[in-house]
Write an enzyme that holds these catalytic residues in place. Structure first.
Site, PDB file in Angstrom:
ATOM      1  N   GLU A 126       0.570  -1.081  -0.226  1.00 49.41           N
ATOM      2  CA  GLU A 126       0.143  -0.192  -0.285  1.00 49.41           C
ATOM      3  C   GLU A 126       1.105   0.682  -0.239  1.00 49.41           C
ATOM      4  O   GLU A 126       1.956   1.073  -0.029  1.00 49.41           O
ATOM      5  CB  GLU A 126      -0.798   0.629   1.189  1.00 49.41           C
ATOM      6  CG  GLU A 126      -1.908  -0.992   1.553  1.00 49.41           C
ATOM      7  CD  GLU A 126      -2.462  -1.485   2.473  1.00 49.41           C
ATOM      8  OE1 GLU A 126      -2.616  -0.207   3.530  1.00 49.41           O
ATOM      9  OE2 GLU A 126      -3.121  -1.946   3.225  1.00 49.41           O
ATOM     10  N   LYS A 128       1.620   5.060   1.596  1.00 43.35           N
ATOM     11  CA  LYS A 128       2.508   5.223   3.043  1.00 43.35           C
ATOM     12  C   LYS A 128       1.717   6.827   2.886  1.00 43.35           C
ATOM     13  O   LYS A 128       2.588   7.589   2.916  1.00 43.35           O
ATOM     14  CB  LYS A 128       3.342   5.409   3.966  1.00 43.35           C
ATOM     15  CG  LYS A 128       3.297   5.123   5.356  1.00 43.35           C
ATOM     16  CD  LYS A 128       4.388   4.391   6.132  1.00 43.35           C
ATOM     17  CE  LYS A 128       4.322   5.281   7.624  1.00 43.35           C
ATOM     18  NZ  LYS A 128       4.564   6.218   7.228  1.00 43.35           N
ATOM     19  N   ASP A 130       0.819  10.254   3.978  1.00 40.36           N
ATOM     20  CA  ASP A 130       1.728  11.957   4.681  1.00 40.36           C
ATOM     21  C   ASP A 130       0.539  12.756   5.667  1.00 40.36           C
ATOM     22  O   ASP A 130       0.055  13.788   5.267  1.00 40.36           O
ATOM     23  CB  ASP A 130       2.558  12.067   4.007  1.00 40.36           C
ATOM     24  CG  ASP A 130       3.470  12.805   5.528  1.00 40.36           C
ATOM     25  OD1 ASP A 130       3.331  12.387   6.215  1.00 40.36           O
ATOM     26  OD2 ASP A 130       4.631  13.594   5.156  1.00 40.36           O
ATOM     27  N   TYR A 243      -7.366   2.225   5.015  1.00 41.56           N
ATOM     28  CA  TYR A 243      -6.216   1.383   5.351  1.00 41.56           C
ATOM     29  C   TYR A 243      -6.433   0.349   5.816  1.00 41.56           C
ATOM     30  O   TYR A 243      -5.862  -0.326   6.046  1.00 41.56           O
ATOM     31  CB  TYR A 243      -4.795   2.067   4.492  1.00 41.56           C
ATOM     32  CG  TYR A 243      -4.771   2.517   5.838  1.00 41.56           C
ATOM     33  CD1 TYR A 243      -4.681   1.959   7.452  1.00 41.56           C
ATOM     34  CD2 TYR A 243      -4.409   4.526   5.489  1.00 41.56           C
ATOM     35  CE1 TYR A 243      -4.118   2.748   8.187  1.00 41.56           C
ATOM     36  CE2 TYR A 243      -3.997   4.887   6.465  1.00 41.56           C
ATOM     37  CZ  TYR A 243      -3.834   4.360   8.233  1.00 41.56           C
ATOM     38  OH  TYR A 243      -3.677   5.281   8.783  1.00 41.56           O
ATOM     39  N   LYS A 333      10.165   3.788   3.875  1.00 35.53           N
ATOM     40  CA  LYS A 333       9.888   4.903   3.982  1.00 35.53           C
ATOM     41  C   LYS A 333      10.980   5.473   2.856  1.00 35.53           C
ATOM     42  O   LYS A 333      11.660   4.136   1.338  1.00 35.53           O
ATOM     43  CB  LYS A 333      10.989   6.091   4.847  1.00 35.53           C
ATOM     44  CG  LYS A 333      10.244   5.407   6.063  1.00 35.53           C
ATOM     45  CD  LYS A 333       9.104   6.864   6.628  1.00 35.53           C
ATOM     46  CE  LYS A 333       9.309   6.789   7.339  1.00 35.53           C
ATOM     47  NZ  LYS A 333       8.759   8.197   7.994  1.00 35.53           N
ATOM     48  N   CYS A 427      13.213  47.462 -10.715  1.00 38.07           N
ATOM     49  CA  CYS A 427      13.062  45.967 -11.241  1.00 38.07           C
ATOM     50  C   CYS A 427      14.645  45.801 -11.523  1.00 38.07           C
ATOM     51  O   CYS A 427      15.619  45.933 -11.859  1.00 38.07           O
ATOM     52  CB  CYS A 427      12.449  46.053 -12.488  1.00 38.07           C
ATOM     53  SG  CYS A 427      12.932  44.716 -13.382  1.00 38.07           S
ATOM     54  N   CYS A 430      15.306  45.352 -15.640  1.00 41.51           N
ATOM     55  CA  CYS A 430      15.310  46.651 -15.841  1.00 41.51           C
ATOM     56  C   CYS A 430      15.406  47.522 -16.290  1.00 41.51           C
ATOM     57  O   CYS A 430      15.581  49.786 -16.377  1.00 41.51           O
ATOM     58  CB  CYS A 430      14.995  46.676 -16.803  1.00 41.51           C
ATOM     59  SG  CYS A 430      12.703  47.239 -16.260  1.00 41.51           S
ATOM     60  N   CYS A 445       7.299  44.859 -12.020  1.00 40.69           N
ATOM     61  CA  CYS A 445       8.238  45.841 -12.509  1.00 40.69           C
ATOM     62  C   CYS A 445       7.250  47.076 -13.745  1.00 40.69           C
ATOM     63  O   CYS A 445       6.538  45.982 -14.055  1.00 40.69           O
ATOM     64  CB  CYS A 445       8.769  45.223 -13.493  1.00 40.69           C
ATOM     65  SG  CYS A 445      10.129  46.060 -14.927  1.00 40.69           S
ATOM     66  N   CYS A 451      11.533  45.772 -20.122  1.00 37.70           N
ATOM     67  CA  CYS A 451      11.949  44.763 -19.752  1.00 37.70           C
ATOM     68  C   CYS A 451      12.105  43.391 -20.561  1.00 37.70           C
ATOM     69  O   CYS A 451      11.447  42.841 -20.502  1.00 37.70           O
ATOM     70  CB  CYS A 451      11.250  44.573 -18.642  1.00 37.70           C
ATOM     71  SG  CYS A 451      11.477  43.769 -17.170  1.00 37.70           S
TER      72      CYS A 451
HETATM   73  S1  IVH Z   1      -1.560   0.792   8.715  1.00 38.75           S
HETATM   74  C1  IVH Z   1      -1.341  -1.510  12.573  1.00 38.75           C
HETATM   75  N1  IVH Z   1      -1.279   1.583   6.572  1.00 38.75           N
HETATM   76  O1  IVH Z   1       1.493   5.347   9.134  1.00 38.75           O
HETATM   77  C2  IVH Z   1      -1.407  -0.947  11.239  1.00 38.75           C
HETATM   78  N2  IVH Z   1      -0.347   2.958   7.986  1.00 38.75           N
HETATM   79  O2  IVH Z   1       2.511   4.194  11.866  1.00 38.75           O
HETATM   80  C3  IVH Z   1      -2.238   0.634  11.324  1.00 38.75           C
HETATM   81  N3  IVH Z   1       0.317   5.685   7.406  1.00 38.75           N
HETATM   82  O3  IVH Z   1       0.009   6.743  11.834  1.00 38.75           O
HETATM   83  C4  IVH Z   1      -1.453   1.458  10.808  1.00 38.75           C
HETATM   84  N4  IVH Z   1      -0.484   5.276   4.950  1.00 38.75           N
HETATM   85  O4  IVH Z   1      -1.560   6.888   9.850  1.00 38.75           O
HETATM   86  C5  IVH Z   1      -1.312   1.618   7.359  1.00 38.75           C
HETATM   87  N5  IVH Z   1      -1.272   2.250   4.686  1.00 38.75           N
HETATM   88  C6  IVH Z   1      -1.080   2.336   5.622  1.00 38.75           C
HETATM   89  C7  IVH Z   1      -0.587   3.976   5.740  1.00 38.75           C
HETATM   90  C8  IVH Z   1      -0.667   3.829   6.985  1.00 38.75           C
HETATM   91  C9  IVH Z   1      -0.437   5.811   6.444  1.00 38.75           C
HETATM   92  C10 IVH Z   1       0.316   6.013   9.150  1.00 38.75           C
HETATM   93  C11 IVH Z   1      -0.535   5.873   9.650  1.00 38.75           C
HETATM   94  C12 IVH Z   1       0.180   5.962  10.816  1.00 38.75           C
HETATM   95  C13 IVH Z   1       1.464   4.831  10.749  1.00 38.75           C
HETATM   96  C14 IVH Z   1       1.952   3.842  10.631  1.00 38.75           C
END
Ligand code: IVH
Length: 690
Positions: A126, A128, A130, A243, A333, A427, A430, A445, A451
């Site tokens: 999946e 992650k 932010d 998720y 990451k 500016c 010019c 400007c 210019c």
């Molecule tokens: S699973 C037990 N899946 O990442 C599993 N977390 O520490 C629980 N996050 O703050 C989390 N995308 O908000 C999971 N596809 C994803 C995620 C995800 C972002 C965040 C989540 C949490 C941190 C995990």
């Protein structure tokens, strides 16, 4: 307190205490004040260092250590919610190479007691996201509560704010279990974030107190979720991805895998990222990390990594947890999108339309996958608000294709007392006056005709069909003429001969001939067209016409005082000032003289009274082909009678004039109940004076 990241620890106990103090400080800056002083990755590094010390020396662990809480602080202003099933955190794989995914597969296989001969483990890969974790509780299919993660056990009740998120279903289909907690991430898309900050900057420019810009989409999303006024929260567009799940009661048809769960959530109306996929074995995880990493910039939202989860729920159960982290999931990451660097200089750049932008020149730093050497400071107010100075240590951020930004300045690290940034009054390209209009954030400007930064735009505008029309002089050709140095200012256009034009790359003889003819033809123009063509800020076609009528002669416009200009119809103080400043620039006047010397002519007359305006206040939209008039002619006639001619139909439209082959505008008029007339009816209206 100083964020002394580089100090040598004298003992583990001292270092742990130091780290705790620093982490408390930064958590407060981040979560409570929304003003981080260090990049997220730097915070994570400090956090992990403390975790490592505490693991090696358990006797140093204190109950108030930041490592003892999973997420942010619970603020007092929202009602606390105890999660029926705790909201867990996941372990992070810090090796940001795709091959780092193998470490997770190795751990999983070992924990499951699999040998090399055993088949590959099936995972779900999946994104992650932010943003911030959210638990949505549905009872009898109705959203009854939305809670933040808080410390994992107790979060905050933010239901009212979450209800404003369009993507969160308020009601579920009948086959959903009677109690269901859906977990996922609330986030802000990058375009929404940029628009929000743009709006914030405008508010600040207009003198609004207590407003600020946000450092990144996550910060903005967190601010919106924790906004006490849900009206304000609703103006900060948030999105959601599901998720996971929490408490589920009375489920008659529980799925056996993570993937099936996600597909079920999708079927019930929850957004699930389309990239989510089943990946079998370590190679598939490595591929996923690589593939998503390559397209990360093109996603409309920020991700800081990917997440791998063992797919079979039975295996998840078997793997269980270490402390509070599941052994069956890991976050993998990508390189950080925020980094430290130093400011080498602050330059001012001039855009195509004359906008002056302060830009921080940075010591090169690798961030968000590229080496960054510049960051925009937007405008003087922003630069001053951030209080950035030469020599400062700053956090820069680059996410997606967007221009890198300075997130914040580390005031603690400032050496000496460098002077604050000020916008130049001339500016830098010019030398013309640079001005900032009332209620506007940007300096501009005023040497538009001269210019170098504005050359292309000025020529294109001048040659526009409704200005001093030069047929065939489009984008590409202007680009070519300016880049090759053949044209510096407008008069150079009229010095181009056939030979020069025909000698250009990709230019056929016939086209060159046509351009020469078009240039010749454009010399016989009208005063309104010429005035419009100069590209004076705020002077559109209608204003140009009024100026020409009111003054009769170009010289009278050029020499008019601000007061005299203000007497022209529809010319307010800002427009009058803009025209005055434009003609005050010696370089602009020179260009005008040179154009006259090149043979540009128009009829001049005496100042004239304004023609009657029978259609003043009425808005028309033109569509289709008319029997006798061209679209432009119809527009001119209507405008001369005081009407406004708009490009699209809305409730404010009074009449749609439809010819043959009228399309969607006609349909829109019919749905909105706007009057539709034909050319004959329009001409009758003009003749009878409305
Ligand atoms: S699973 C037990 N899946 O990442 C599993 N977390 O520490 C629980 N996050 O703050 C989390 N995308 O908000 C999971 N596809 C994803 C995620 C995800 C972002 C965040 C989540 C949490 C941190 C995990």
């Amino acid at each position: 307190m100083t964020a002394d990241l580089f100090a040598e620890p004298s003992s583990p106990a001292e270092r742990a205490a130091e780290l705790r103090a620093q982490l408390h400080h930064h958590a407060h800056r981040y979560y409570t004040l929304d003003e981080p002083e260090i990049p997220d990755a730097e915070y994570d590094k400090l956090f992990r260092e403390l975790q490592a010390i505490e693991t090696a020396h358990p006797e140093l662990l204190t109950p108030d250590s930041p490592t003892q809480r999973v997420g942010g602080r619970v603020l007092d202003m929202f009602t606390p919610v105890r999660h029926a099933v705790p909201m867990l955190s996941i372990n992070t794989e810090t090796d940001t190479e795709p091959s780092g995914a193998r470490n997770f597969d190795t751990r999983v296989r070992r924990a499951l007691g699999l040998s090399e001969a055993d088949p590959a483990v099936e995972y779900v890969a999946e994104l992650k996201f932010d943003g911030l974790a959210m638990s949505l509780r549905y009872e009898q299919g109705v959203l009854v509560q939305a809670a933040t993660r808080g410390d994992g056990e107790v979060g905050e009740d933010v239901t009212t704010n979450i209800r404003t998120i369009q993507q969160v279903p308020l009601r579920l289909p009948a086959d959903a279990p009677p109690v269901l907690e859906v977990r996922g991430e609330v986030y802000m898309r990058r375009d929404h974030f940029d628009a929000l900050n743009e709006k914030q900057r405008a508010k600040i420019a207009a003198g609004a107190k207590g407003e600020k810009t946000f450092v990144n989409p996550r910060n903005a999303a967190a601010g919106a979720v924790r906004q006490l006024d849900s009206g304000i929260a609703a103006q900060r567009p948030l999105s959601f991805f599901a998720y996971s799940w929490g408490e589920v009661l009375g489920d008659e048809n529980p799925p056996a895998t993570q993937y099936d769960w996600l597909m079920r959530l999708k079927a019930w109306g929850f957004p699930v990222a389309e990239q989510t996929t089943v990946a079998v074995g370590a190679d598939a995880l490595v591929d996923f990390h690589k593939r998503i990493g390559e397209s990360r910039d093109q996603l409309p939202y920020d991700i800081d990594g990917v997440v791998y989860k063992v797919n079979a729920l039975a295996l998840q159960k078997q793997l269980g947890f270490v402390t509070r982290e599941p052994r069956w999931a890991v976050a993998h990451k990508y390189p950080a999108q925020e980094q430290f660097t130093t400011v080498l200089a602050i330059d001012v750049q001039v855009g195509r339309t004359g906008k002056l932008t302060p830009v921080a020149k940075l010591a090169p730093v690798f961030v968000g996958g590229v080496t960054v050497t510049n960051a925009t400071l937007h405008n003087e107010l922003e630069a001053r608000r951030k209080d950035l100075r030469v020599g400062d240590t700053v956090i820069v951020r680059r996410a997606g294709d967007v221009i890198p930004e300075v997130v914040s300045v580390l005031l603690d690290k400032r050496v000496g007392d460098p002077p604050p940034f000020t916008m130049p009054s001339q500016c830098p390209v010019c030398g013309s006056d640079a001005v900032r209009e009332e209620d506007e954030a940007d300096h501009r400007c005023t040497g538009g005709l001269f210019c170098a930064a504005q050359r292309k735009e000025a020529i294109l505008h001048f040659a526009h069909r409704r200005a001093v029309e030069v047929e065939g002089l489009g984008d590409k050709l202007v680009e070519q003429l300016v880049d090759s140095g053949l044209i510096k200012t407008l008069p150079d256009l009229y010095k181009l001969g056939f030979t020069t034009l025909a000698g250009l790359e990709r230019m056929a003889e016939k086209s060159a001939k046509n351009i020469v003819a078009a240039l010749e033809k454009s010399k016989h123009t009208t005063l309104p067209r010429f005035l419009f063509g100069l590209g004076i800020r705020h002077v559109g076609e209608a204003t140009a016409k009024e100026l020409a009528r009111h003054f009769g002669k170009l010289d009278s416009v050029m020499d008019a005082s601000v007061e005299a200009l203000s007497e022209v119809n529809d010319v307010g103080p800002v427009v009058a000032q803009s025209i005055h400043t434009f003609f005050e620039q010696p370089h602009n006047r020179e260009v005008v003289e040179q154009l006259r010397a090149c043979g540009l002519t128009w009829e001049e007359g005496e100042p004239a009274e304004r023609a009657p305006q029978p259609l003043a206040g009425k808005t028309f939209v033109l569509t289709g082909t008319f029997p006798t008039l061209s679209r432009d002619q119809a527009k001119d006639l209507l405008e001369a009678a005081g009407a406004k001619v708009a490009g699209s139909v809305s409730k404010k439209t009074d009449y749609v004039v439809a010819g043959t082959e009228a399309g969607s505008k006609l349909e829109k008029a019919q749905t909105l109940g706007v009057a539709v007339i034909d050319e004959a009816a329009m001409l009758a209206m003009l003749a009878s004076g409305g």
